[in-house]
Scaffold this motif. Sequence first.
Motif, short mmCIF file in Angstrom:
data_model
loop_
_atom_site.label_atom_id
_atom_site.label_comp_id
_atom_site.label_asym_id
_atom_site.label_seq_id
_atom_site.Cartn_x
_atom_site.Cartn_y
_atom_site.Cartn_z
N ASN A 9 38.16 27.08 37.20
CA ASN A 9 37.50 28.15 37.96
C ASN A 9 36.00 27.95 38.15
O ASN A 9 35.42 28.54 39.03
N ASP B 133 40.26 33.05 40.45
CA ASP B 133 40.94 34.17 41.06
C ASP B 133 40.12 34.83 42.17
O ASP B 133 40.66 35.29 43.17
N GLU B 134 38.80 34.89 41.96
CA GLU B 134 37.95 35.60 42.90
C GLU B 134 37.73 34.83 44.19
O GLU B 134 37.45 35.41 45.22
N GLY B 135 37.83 33.48 44.11
CA GLY B 135 37.58 32.67 45.28
C GLY B 135 36.11 32.66 45.66
O GLY B 135 35.26 33.06 44.87
N TYR C 266 36.87 33.18 54.02
CA TYR C 266 37.14 33.36 52.60
C TYR C 266 38.19 32.35 52.11
O TYR C 266 39.16 32.06 52.81
N GLY D 251 40.47 31.56 48.60
CA GLY D 251 40.83 32.13 47.31
C GLY D 251 42.17 31.63 46.81
O GLY D 251 43.00 31.13 47.59
#
Lengths: 314, 292
Positions: free
Chosen positions: A131, A137-139, A232, A234
Amino acid sequence: MTDRAKVWGVHLLVLAALFAAQFLLPSYHVTNLARIMVLAVFAMGYNIAFGYTGLLSLGHALFFAAGMYGMGLPVWHLEWLSLPALIAGLLAGGAMAGVVGLLALRTAGVSFMIVTLMFAQAGYLTLLYLNSWTGGDEGFVVARSGRVLLGFDLATDTPRFMAAFVLFAAGLLLCLWLVRSPFGRVMVAMRENEERSRMLGYDPFRVKLTALILSGLYAGAAGAAYGMLFGYVGATFATIQYSILPMLYVLLGGAGTVLGPFLGALLMFYLIDITSGYTDAYLFVVGAALVGLVLFAPKGILGTLRERALRWLP
Amino acid sequence: MSFGPFLLLAVLEGTVMAAVLALTAVGLSLVFGVMRVVNVAHGEFYMLGAVLAWFITYYLPFPPALAWLAALIIAPLIVAMIAALADTLVLKRLNYDPEATIVATIGLLYMLQQAALTFYGSDARPVVAPFQWRIQLPWFGYSGYKLFVVLAAVVILAAVWLFMTRTKVGLVMRATQVDRDTAQAFGINVDRVYAGTFALGGALAAAAAVLIVPIQQAHYLMGHDPLLLSFIVVIIGGLGSIRGTLVAALVIGLSDGVISMFFSPTLAKIIATLLVALVLVFRPQGLFGARA
C-alpha cells in the motif's frame, strides 16, 4: 444487400448514433455514456476470450487493474505524461494476461475458472499489501498532468466523451475485423471442438494464449482509460466484482456477438441506475440477472436474435 | 509473553480455525464430489447460518445456552431448505452444467448477500456464547468455548463420516457419486440425492457459522473469507476427496493461524491463493489426493 454491407452498415450506424448522442443528450447521460463505452471495451475484451474462444475466466479484473495501475503508477511516481502512461497501461494488461495464460491455460473448464479467480485474488491482495506504492484500499487520484491528452483536458465533458468514443470505435472495428478474419474462425473452432481443431493441425495452446493476450490488451486499455478519464485509481477495481461485471454484460448482450458487450453494458448500467432510484438493493438486481440469464436466455439478446432472425450478425 | 506460550496460543487459535474450516470445506467438497459442481454461494450459506443464529438467539426468550442450542439446530435446517430450493429451482434446470452452475451460484451469492443486507443490516452483531468458562493456563487464560468449538466440530464431522459410510442413504449418495447413470438405472432418485447433497453441504456451512458466531460477529459480508479458504482447502486436498479435505483443513488452518500471528495476514493469504493456483496447474489431483 449483401451480408458484408449489412454488417458494416449496422456497426457504422451504431457508431454514428453514439457520436451524435453527445450533442442530443443532457450532460448527465453523456458522462454515463462515456463510462459505458469504456466498460464496453472491457467487456469486448472479455468477449474475445469467453464468447469467441470459450475461455470462461473469473479473473479479468486483474487485467483491468493491470491497465489501470500500469497507467496510474508511472503518472504518480515517475510523473509520466498521459500518452506514454496510456500505452504502458495497455501493455501491462496484455503482459499480465500473457503471464496468467501461460500457467492457467494448462487447465480447462472449471479448473481454469478457479485458477484465474485465484490469480486475480492474489493480485488484489498484493495491491493491498504494497500500500505504500499503490495507495492500498484508498487508491489515489490521477494527477492533472496525466489527464491532458494531446492538448485536450480529459477532465472536461466533450474531450472525455470523444476519448471514450475513439477508444470504443477502435475496439469495435478491430473486434469486427478480428472475428471475421481467419484467426477469428480458428478461435471459434477452439470453442466448438478443441480436439478436432488440434487434429486439423492448429495448436490450441497458442491460439488460446493469443486470444487471452488480445483480451488482456482490451482490458488493459479499458482500465487505463477508466483511470485517466475519471481520475481515480483504486484497489476496488481489482476485486472479483470487476471480473463478474464484464461476464454479466457479455451474457446479457450475447456472447460471441460483436455488439453484444456494448448492448449488455448499456442495459445493465441503466437497469442499475434506474432501480437504484427506487431501492438500494442493486446487488439483488445483478444476482437475479445472472440467474435469469443462465436459466432462460443463455445466448443473450443478440445471440437469440441471431438465432431467430439475423443469421448474418457477426 | 515468551516465544513458547506465544506459539502455543497461535497453535490453539489455528486449531479452532482448522476445525471450523474443516466443517465448511467438507460441505463444499461433498457437493463437488457427488454433484461435480462448484458452489460459489457456499460462503453465503455460512453467512446465512451466522445471521440466522443472531436472529434466533435475539428473539427466542431462552437463556443463552438454550437459545444457542436452538440456533445450532434451526439455522442449519433453514439453510438446508434454502439450498434444496436453489437446487430444484435453478441448478436442476441447468442440468448441472459445470460452467453455467458457477455463473448461477455467483448470482445466488449476490442475491443472498443483498437479502442479508436488507433484512439484517450492515452492522456486525455479536451472539452471546452459551457458556463463559475460562481455562487458566500457567501463561494465559483461554476461552473454554473455543475448545468446545473444536470438540463440536469433531463430533459433527464424525457423524457425517458415519452417515456416509454406515447408512443406506450414505451408500446411495456414494453410488451416485461413482456413476450417476447406473445409479439411476438401479432405481435411485438422483434428483432427490442431488437436492439432499446440496442441502447437507449448506447445512454444514451453516453449522460451522453457528459454532463460530460467538467468537466472531455476524456480518453480511462474512462469507467471503470462508469461501476462499474452503476453495483452497478443497483444492489442495484434492477435489471431492473428503479425507484429503480434512487433512488440508488442518494444515491450512494451523499454518494460517501461525503465519497470521507472526507475519502479515495479507501475506499469508497471498501465499495461499498463489499456492492453490499452482497446485491446480501442476497437480490437479491435489497434494494429498491419489487420483482426481
